[in-house]
Scaffold this motif. Sequence first.
Motif: not given
Length: 390
Positions: A38, A69, A214, A216, A219-220, A222, A245, A250-252, A255
């Motif tokens: 971020r 996010t 996020y 893809r 997020l991967t 993260v 991911a 995009g939603d951590a 996930a």
Amino acid sequence: MDIEDRIARRQRTGDRSRFVLDEDQLSPVWHPAEPIGRGPFIERLLDHFDPVFDGCAPPNGYLYGPGGTGKSAVTVALANQLSESLSPPSDAVFTTTRGGSEPGVAFVYVDLRTDDSAFEFSHAVLNGLVADPVPRRGVGTDEIQDRLRRRVRGAGPVVVVADHVGEPETVDAGTVADRLDALGDAFAWLAIGRADPPAVDAPESAAWIEIEPYSRAALTDVLSARADAGLGQRTLAHSLIQRLAEWAEGDAGVALSALLGAVEVATENGDTLTGADVEAGMAAVPWPCAPLGRVLALPRNRVRTLACLVDLPPESRAPVGECAARIAQRLDLTASTVERFLYELAEAGIVERVRAGDSEGPGRPPSGIEPRFPTLAFRRLARRRTEESD
């Protein structure tokens, strides 16, 4: 993660045969001190907070965007880092979370999921500005607010970060602004929520800051970092991380809920995390779903009710009255109280009333109750909280 952290996480594991090294890293309701992926958003927030470097209040603001996010994680981490790295009197920023009366800009975080009423909100702000905890009993809202006015009189600006505005159980951004305006001009605020600004009555005079989901790839990254820290490197195949991911869009939070659910399944099956476990974790996340932080912040008896609900097989969740009676048998609550909880939770979107069976008889068909939150991750987090409180 430094050497000390790596050693500490292994000391916490107890049973060294388990593959979970640090469960916090896998939890969607826990935020790391150093958010990943971020950088541009952190720069935007630093631009917003730029006046604090001169000891001045930043403009009021509303930070918004979809769930998962990193809104809360990044904002809280940034405020903490500013507080720790810039110490008065030579610098301008400090946090008074637990004390000090030095001049400067103070940051106070308020989670509206737990501190929503006028009393709770004012109490949380005051508690963040004094060294000793403020009592909750024997004092009213007016007295707390008077103490708060006296505390900030003559001091530097106070930036209140009000998280989770505009949820079914929380006030909107306009109410946050009104509460702080009534306390005087010492306060600036940054509200955080999901809805667009007009939906939460965010003043047009405030800065509106939007954050996108996020990518893809981000997020991967993260998920890889959190999985490596929580499970150990190479415990979770990179292809499975990519699968999570892509699926989470995009939603951590979603996930991580699926990942923690997969860990729950793997633990029950023998501590080996497989692709089937990950698929089971994803299947236990309704789409869309209520965030686990919101569910776990509910009053204790409602959380207990939900914990019993997820343990019931689907066929035992209908009709609603019988479902409530089954849950009540496991709790020190009446069936009517549990049934009322279930209806209230359905109105709030935590659970959903669904048609039960294919009844073709006269009258309204019976309905059952289905969770609208990640059930496997919730079960693991709720059980852990119970164990820690015993």
